[in-house]
Write a protein that holds these residues in place. Structure first.
Motif, PDB file in Angstrom:
ATOM      1  N   ALA A  79      18.223 -73.768  15.428  1.00 53.48           N
ATOM      2  CA  ALA A  79      17.438 -72.833  14.625  1.00 53.48           C
ATOM      3  C   ALA A  79      18.048 -71.432  14.617  1.00 53.48           C
ATOM      4  CB  ALA A  79      16.002 -72.772  15.135  1.00 53.48           C
ATOM      5  N   PHE A  80      19.030 -71.193  15.483  1.00 53.92           N
ATOM      6  CA  PHE A  80      19.658 -69.868  15.519  1.00 53.92           C
ATOM      7  C   PHE A  80      20.897 -69.777  14.634  1.00 53.92           C
ATOM      8  CE2 PHE A  80      17.207 -70.024  19.418  1.00 53.92           C
ATOM      9  CZ  PHE A  80      16.583 -68.792  19.394  1.00 53.92           C
ATOM     10  N   ILE A  81      21.327 -70.937  14.114  1.00 54.96           N
ATOM     11  CA  ILE A  81      22.580 -70.926  13.353  1.00 54.96           C
ATOM     12  C   ILE A  81      22.463 -70.046  12.110  1.00 54.96           C
ATOM     13  CG2 ILE A  81      24.188 -72.324  11.986  1.00 54.96           C
ATOM     14  CD1 ILE A  81      23.511 -74.668  13.849  1.00 54.96           C
ATOM     15  N   THR A  82      21.479 -70.353  11.262  1.00 54.08           N
ATOM     16  CA  THR A  82      21.438 -69.622   9.988  1.00 54.08           C
ATOM     17  C   THR A  82      20.963 -68.176  10.136  1.00 54.08           C
ATOM     18  OG1 THR A  82      19.276 -70.576   9.430  1.00 54.08           O
ATOM     19  CG2 THR A  82      21.233 -71.720   8.590  1.00 54.08           C
ATOM     20  N   PRO A  83      20.037 -67.855  11.065  1.00 51.94           N
ATOM     21  CA  PRO A  83      19.721 -66.424  11.222  1.00 51.94           C
ATOM     22  C   PRO A  83      20.933 -65.598  11.627  1.00 51.94           C
ATOM     23  CG  PRO A  83      17.997 -67.748  12.193  1.00 51.94           C
ATOM     24  CD  PRO A  83      19.102 -68.688  11.825  1.00 51.94           C
ATOM     25  N   ILE A  84      21.782 -66.146  12.518  1.00 55.96           N
ATOM     26  CA  ILE A  84      22.988 -65.410  12.922  1.00 55.96           C
ATOM     27  C   ILE A  84      23.959 -65.308  11.747  1.00 55.96           C
ATOM     28  CG2 ILE A  84      25.007 -65.498  14.442  1.00 55.96           C
ATOM     29  CD1 ILE A  84      23.097 -66.761  16.560  1.00 55.96           C
ATOM     30  N   TRP A  85      24.101 -66.416  11.012  1.00 54.43           N
ATOM     31  CA  TRP A  85      24.932 -66.435   9.807  1.00 54.43           C
ATOM     32  C   TRP A  85      24.451 -65.357   8.825  1.00 54.43           C
ATOM     33  CZ3 TRP A  85      25.420 -71.592   6.513  1.00 54.43           C
ATOM     34  CH2 TRP A  85      26.333 -71.399   5.474  1.00 54.43           C
ATOM     35  N   GLY A  86      23.157 -65.337   8.574  1.00 61.75           N
ATOM     36  CA  GLY A  86      22.599 -64.343   7.657  1.00 61.75           C
ATOM     37  C   GLY A  86      22.777 -62.926   8.166  1.00 61.75           C
ATOM     38  N   LEU A  87      22.589 -62.744   9.476  1.00 63.97           N
ATOM     39  CA  LEU A  87      22.754 -61.426  10.084  1.00 63.97           C
ATOM     40  C   LEU A  87      24.184 -60.918   9.880  1.00 63.97           C
ATOM     41  CD1 LEU A  87      21.648 -59.164  12.006  1.00 63.97           C
ATOM     42  CD2 LEU A  87      22.536 -60.540  13.887  1.00 63.97           C
ATOM     43  N   VAL A  88      25.153 -61.812  10.146  1.00 63.26           N
ATOM     44  CA  VAL A  88      26.564 -61.422   9.984  1.00 63.26           C
ATOM     45  C   VAL A  88      26.845 -61.060   8.534  1.00 63.26           C
ATOM     46  CG1 VAL A  88      28.935 -62.292  10.064  1.00 63.26           C
ATOM     47  CG2 VAL A  88      27.374 -62.745  11.977  1.00 63.26           C
ATOM     48  N   GLU A  89      26.330 -61.881   7.614  1.00 63.31           N
ATOM     49  CA  GLU A  89      26.575 -61.574   6.197  1.00 63.31           C
ATOM     50  C   GLU A  89      25.873 -60.287   5.778  1.00 63.31           C
ATOM     51  OE1 GLU A  89      27.779 -65.735   4.124  1.00 63.31           O
ATOM     52  OE2 GLU A  89      25.678 -65.145   3.938  1.00 63.31           O
ATOM     53  N   GLY A  90      24.672 -60.053   6.314  1.00 60.16           N
ATOM     54  CA  GLY A  90      23.968 -58.813   5.993  1.00 60.16           C
ATOM     55  C   GLY A  90      24.771 -57.600   6.426  1.00 60.16           C
ATOM     56  N   ILE A  91      25.355 -57.678   7.633  1.00 62.44           N
ATOM     57  CA  ILE A  91      26.174 -56.570   8.135  1.00 62.44           C
ATOM     58  C   ILE A  91      27.434 -56.429   7.279  1.00 62.44           C
ATOM     59  CG2 ILE A  91      27.559 -55.794  10.098  1.00 62.44           C
ATOM     60  CD1 ILE A  91      25.383 -57.141  11.891  1.00 62.44           C
ATOM     61  N   MET A  92      28.025 -57.568   6.893  1.00 61.22           N
ATOM     62  CA  MET A  92      29.228 -57.518   6.048  1.00 61.22           C
ATOM     63  C   MET A  92      28.919 -56.863   4.703  1.00 61.22           C
ATOM     64  SD  MET A  92      30.851 -61.267   6.831  1.00 61.22           S
ATOM     65  CE  MET A  92      32.208 -61.205   5.652  1.00 61.22           C
ATOM     66  N   ILE A  93      27.712 -57.128   4.171  1.00 57.01           N
ATOM     67  CA  ILE A  93      27.311 -56.498   2.904  1.00 57.01           C
ATOM     68  C   ILE A  93      27.189 -54.990   3.099  1.00 57.01           C
ATOM     69  CG2 ILE A  93      25.419 -56.267   1.245  1.00 57.01           C
ATOM     70  CD1 ILE A  93      24.908 -59.332   1.762  1.00 57.01           C
TER      71      ILE A  93
END
Ligand SMILES: [Zn+2]
Ligand SMILES: [Zn+2]
Length: 148
Positions: A118-132
């Motif tokens: 359950a932590f995979i996609t929140p971390i994925w999203g977090l990384v992409e949010g920071i990249m944005i």
């Protein structure tokens, strides 16, 4: 009104400078307001204070998505692909949403053993949010630059 290319006066409403033939408003050599010669790359005329070359800044694209909104969506709701839905990256968004749902189901039926999924996609999203927010991701799915 002065020609920005050669500095000679041009008539109000004229489309082309009669002295040099350059379309009125083009050129960066002279102030359009007072005709004073401008140093290269000058943003403001030193003689009259008239904004000299503001046209060089790219205008905001209509319909551009907000970088701040996309970044924050990624950081807070990125686990469900919300930021990618927002930016039009539908395939990736559906993948993130599917993985998020699968992780919830798997962690439920495994009595919590698979809860790390359950932590995979929140971390994925977090990384992409920071990249944005950092500008590493700076266009939407249509290649339109994100607005600040
Ligand atoms: Zn001219
Ligand atoms: Zn001036």
């Amino acid at each position: 009104m002065y020609c920005k290319n050669c500095g000679n006066p041009v008539e109000q409403g004229a489309a082309v400078c009669t002295s040099c033939g350059v379309p009125v408003g083009q050129g960066t050599n002279y102030c359009a307001n007072c005709g004073a010669q401008l140093p290269p790359e000058a943003a403001v005329c030193m003689s009259c204070g008239f904004a000299a070359n503001t046209v060089q800044k790219a205008p905001a694209v209509p319909g551009a998505k907000s970088k701040m909104a996309a970044g924050l969506l990624g950081i807070f709701l990125g686990g469900y692909g919300v930021h990618n839905f927002y930016l039009g990256y539908t395939g990736k968004a559906v993948a993130q949403l599917s993985i998020a749902i699968a992780a919830i189901v798997l962690s439920a039926i495994s009595c919590g053993i698979l809860i790390p999924l359950a932590f995979i996609t929140p971390i994925w999203g977090l990384v992409e949010g920071i990249m944005i927010l950092c500008g590493s991701i700076n266009t939407d799915a249509n290649g339109v630059p994100l607005a600040d």
